[in-house]
Write an enzyme that holds these catalytic residues in place. Structure first.
Site, PDB file in Angstrom:
ATOM      1  N   GLY A   1       7.408  23.950  59.853  1.00 19.33           N
ATOM      2  CA  GLY A   1       6.792  24.379  58.598  1.00 19.33           C
ATOM      3  C   GLY A   1       5.275  24.285  58.596  1.00 19.33           C
ATOM      4  O   GLY A   1       4.627  24.750  57.661  1.00 19.33           O
ATOM      5  N   GLU A   2       4.702  23.653  59.641  1.00 19.28           N
ATOM      6  CA  GLU A   2       3.238  23.556  59.685  1.00 19.28           C
ATOM      7  C   GLU A   2       2.630  24.922  60.002  1.00 19.28           C
ATOM      8  O   GLU A   2       3.193  25.704  60.760  1.00 19.28           O
ATOM      9  CB  GLU A   2       2.818  22.514  60.736  1.00 19.28           C
ATOM     10  CG  GLU A   2       3.167  21.094  60.304  1.00 19.28           C
ATOM     11  CD  GLU A   2       2.635  20.043  61.274  1.00 19.28           C
ATOM     12  OE1 GLU A   2       2.096  20.410  62.331  1.00 19.28           O
ATOM     13  OE2 GLU A   2       2.765  18.848  60.954  1.00 19.28           O
TER      14      GLU A   2
ATOM     15  N   GLN B   1      -6.029  22.010  36.210  1.00 16.45           N
ATOM     16  CA  GLN B   1      -5.827  20.548  36.170  1.00 16.45           C
ATOM     17  C   GLN B   1      -7.184  19.883  36.364  1.00 16.45           C
ATOM     18  O   GLN B   1      -7.443  19.218  37.357  1.00 16.45           O
ATOM     19  CB  GLN B   1      -4.850  20.122  37.274  1.00 16.45           C
ATOM     20  CG  GLN B   1      -3.435  20.667  37.074  1.00 16.45           C
ATOM     21  CD  GLN B   1      -2.467  20.110  38.096  1.00 16.45           C
ATOM     22  OE1 GLN B   1      -2.503  18.926  38.419  1.00 16.45           O
ATOM     23  NE2 GLN B   1      -1.597  20.955  38.619  1.00 16.45           N
TER      24      GLN B   1
ATOM     25  N   HIS C   1     -10.915  28.724  35.193  1.00 17.40           N
ATOM     26  CA  HIS C   1     -10.509  28.452  33.806  1.00 17.40           C
ATOM     27  C   HIS C   1     -11.663  27.827  33.013  1.00 17.40           C
ATOM     28  O   HIS C   1     -11.905  28.205  31.868  1.00 17.40           O
ATOM     29  CB  HIS C   1      -9.277  27.547  33.810  1.00 17.40           C
ATOM     30  CG  HIS C   1      -8.738  27.299  32.447  1.00 17.40           C
ATOM     31  ND1 HIS C   1      -8.326  28.325  31.612  1.00 17.40           N
ATOM     32  CD2 HIS C   1      -8.573  26.156  31.753  1.00 17.40           C
ATOM     33  CE1 HIS C   1      -7.913  27.812  30.467  1.00 17.40           C
ATOM     34  NE2 HIS C   1      -8.056  26.502  30.524  1.00 17.40           N
TER      35      HIS C   1
ATOM     36  N   ASP D   1      -5.968  32.980  22.772  1.00 16.24           N
ATOM     37  CA  ASP D   1      -6.381  31.660  22.284  1.00 16.24           C
ATOM     38  C   ASP D   1      -7.904  31.610  22.254  1.00 16.24           C
ATOM     39  O   ASP D   1      -8.579  32.474  22.831  1.00 16.24           O
ATOM     40  CB  ASP D   1      -5.792  30.519  23.131  1.00 16.24           C
ATOM     41  CG  ASP D   1      -6.138  30.622  24.597  1.00 16.24           C
ATOM     42  OD1 ASP D   1      -7.283  31.019  24.921  1.00 16.24           O
ATOM     43  OD2 ASP D   1      -5.273  30.298  25.436  1.00 16.24           O
TER      44      ASP D   1
ATOM     45  N   LYS E   1      -3.342  29.157  19.895  1.00 15.65           N
ATOM     46  CA  LYS E   1      -2.156  28.896  20.709  1.00 15.65           C
ATOM     47  C   LYS E   1      -1.879  27.402  20.781  1.00 15.65           C
ATOM     48  O   LYS E   1      -2.795  26.592  20.945  1.00 15.65           O
ATOM     49  CB  LYS E   1      -2.376  29.439  22.130  1.00 15.65           C
ATOM     50  CG  LYS E   1      -1.214  29.168  23.068  1.00 15.65           C
ATOM     51  CD  LYS E   1      -1.406  29.862  24.407  1.00 15.65           C
ATOM     52  CE  LYS E   1      -2.402  29.167  25.296  1.00 15.65           C
ATOM     53  NZ  LYS E   1      -2.555  29.803  26.594  1.00 15.65           N
TER      54      LYS E   1
ATOM     55  N   ARG F   1       0.502  24.943  23.105  1.00 15.56           N
ATOM     56  CA  ARG F   1       1.413  24.922  24.257  1.00 15.56           C
ATOM     57  C   ARG F   1       2.359  23.738  24.112  1.00 15.56           C
ATOM     58  O   ARG F   1       1.924  22.598  23.993  1.00 15.56           O
ATOM     59  CB  ARG F   1       0.615  24.814  25.568  1.00 15.56           C
ATOM     60  CG  ARG F   1       1.508  24.858  26.802  1.00 15.56           C
ATOM     61  CD  ARG F   1       0.702  24.949  28.079  1.00 15.56           C
ATOM     62  NE  ARG F   1       0.111  26.267  28.294  1.00 15.56           N
ATOM     63  CZ  ARG F   1       0.780  27.336  28.719  1.00 15.56           C
ATOM     64  NH1 ARG F   1       2.066  27.247  28.976  1.00 15.56           N
ATOM     65  NH2 ARG F   1       0.165  28.480  28.905  1.00 15.56           N
TER      66      ARG F   1
ATOM     67  N   ASP G   1      -7.051  37.669  28.801  1.00  9.35           N
ATOM     68  CA  ASP G   1      -6.982  36.237  29.133  1.00  9.35           C
ATOM     69  C   ASP G   1      -7.488  36.045  30.559  1.00  9.35           C
ATOM     70  O   ASP G   1      -7.613  37.014  31.317  1.00  9.35           O
ATOM     71  CB  ASP G   1      -5.539  35.741  29.000  1.00  9.35           C
ATOM     72  CG  ASP G   1      -5.461  34.251  28.658  1.00  9.35           C
ATOM     73  OD1 ASP G   1      -6.509  33.568  28.716  1.00  9.35           O
ATOM     74  OD2 ASP G   1      -4.361  33.772  28.362  1.00  9.35           O
TER      75      ASP G   1
HETATM   76  C1  R5P Z   1      -4.747  28.673  29.372  1.00 11.45           C
HETATM   77  O1  R5P Z   1      -5.400  28.289  28.407  1.00 11.45           O
HETATM   78  C2  R5P Z   1      -5.059  29.944  30.068  1.00 11.45           C
HETATM   79  O2  R5P Z   1      -6.212  30.528  29.550  1.00 11.45           O
HETATM   80  C3  R5P Z   1      -3.913  30.943  29.975  1.00 11.45           C
HETATM   81  O3  R5P Z   1      -3.761  31.332  28.631  1.00 11.45           O
HETATM   82  C4  R5P Z   1      -2.632  30.364  30.452  1.00 11.45           C
HETATM   83  O4  R5P Z   1      -2.800  29.701  31.665  1.00 11.45           O
HETATM   84  C5  R5P Z   1      -1.569  31.424  30.589  1.00 11.45           C
HETATM   85  O5  R5P Z   1      -0.399  30.813  31.031  1.00 11.45           O
HETATM   86  P1  R5P Z   1       1.020  31.454  30.753  1.00 11.45           P
HETATM   87  O6  R5P Z   1       1.021  32.850  31.291  1.00 11.45           O
HETATM   88  O7  R5P Z   1       1.949  30.555  31.529  1.00 11.45           O
HETATM   89  O8  R5P Z   1       1.285  31.398  29.300  1.00 11.45           O
END
Ligand code: R5P
Length: 280
Positions: free
Chosen positions: A34-35, A89, A121, A158, A182, A184, A208
């Site tokens: 797998g490497e 992250q 992001h 969002d 939004k 989550r 987005d």
């Molecule tokens: C999060 O705030 C990002 O801007 C996207 O809205 C998010 O990662 C989209 O993820 P998903 O398609 O899983 O809803």
């Protein structure tokens, strides 16, 4: 000389055509355990590696490409990471968690002199690298595939994507901008709270940074459809489209999906090569 990662060959080739650089041939293999294995056939004094870290394997492969290019004698390495994986992250949300974006950035800094990425992001993720790092903005290019729109509303699902929606609106040249809210609830469950903006009989462009599971966009589309929107165009910089995201969007009624080639998918209608070429 441009060296492509295995998942970024189309964009790397497009970039080479734009800059006039040669593109290296790279052999990619996986050993029985797998490497991974890479072999680069040619490097230049300044070599540009172009590789989106779309998977854990792609992270390993990029580290290998950086080492191979340095080993072959390149004195200056620019690493272009069009889609920077793990970028979301970017903080330890709970005790005991890593700042994964920082861990990846530190590792990738060791094999390069400079990093260029596209619409991470949060731009602040660039600070995690130990070498000069630039985030280029390709959002304006998302206006390119749009047809003539009727009373358009450029909508962010969002608040965090509001600037992107504004950039696409400005590139298109007319229309209003607004955003939903939004919440989550889990990795693939989101709740969308619409704004007061009028959407009935208007063409809507949802914008987005990334479509991952497709939950954000499909929930937004459901709200817009219920409120009588005309055509709905879904656009994003990074069309990750994980798991059943594409099917989910189609089932929600989406017929127009536009992404860039930071991640190579059937919906990658826009190339970020010109934006990257201007930065290299
Ligand atoms: C999060 O705030 C990002 O801007 C996207 O809205 C998010 O990662 C989209 O993820 P998903 O398609 O899983 O809803």
């Amino acid at each position: 000389m441009i060296v492509p990662g295995s998942a970024t060959q189309v964009l790397a080739t497009e970039l080479a055509a734009t800059t006039g650089d040669d593109i290296a041939n790279v052999t990619f293999k996986t050993f029985p355990d797998g490497e991974r294995y890479v072999q680069v056939d040619d490097v230049a004094d300044h070599t540009v590696i172009v590789s989106s870290t779309v998977s854990d394997g792609a992270h390993i492969e990029l580290l290998q490409l950086q080492d191979a290019v340095r080993e072959a004698g390149a004195s200056e390495i620019t690493t272009v990471i069009p889609y920077l994986g793990y970028a979301r992250q970017d903080t330890a949300f709970e005790a005991g968690e890593p700042v994964s974006a920082r861990a990846m950035a530190r590792a990738l800094s060791t094999g390069t002199d400079r990093v260029i990425t596209v619409n991470p992001h949060e731009v602040a993720v660039c600070d995690f690298f130990d070498v000069p790092t630039t985030a280029v903005d390709a959002a304006g290019q998302l206006a390119e595939p749009l047809p003539t729109l009727s009373d358009p509303l450029f909508l962010a699902p969002d608040a965090g994507a509001t600037a992107l929606a504004q950039t696409v609106r400005d590139a298109y040249g007319e229309g209003e901008t607004d955003h939903f809210e939004k919440t989550r609830h889990s990795g693939d469950t989101v709740e969308i709270e619409p704004s007061d903006a009028t959407v009935a009989d208007r063409d809507i462009v949802l914008v987005d940074d990334i479509i991952a599971t497709g939950s954000t966009m499909s929930e937004s589309v459901a709200v817009l459809t219920e409120r009588g929107a005309a055509e709905i165009y879904v656009s994003c910089i990074h069309p990750l489209l994980a798991r059943n995201a594409y099917t989910k969007l189609v089932q929600a009624g989406v017929t127009h999906i536009y992404g860039t080639d930071t991640i190579e998918r059937p919906v990658s209608a826009v190339s970020v090569a010109p934006t990257l070429a201007a930065e290299i």
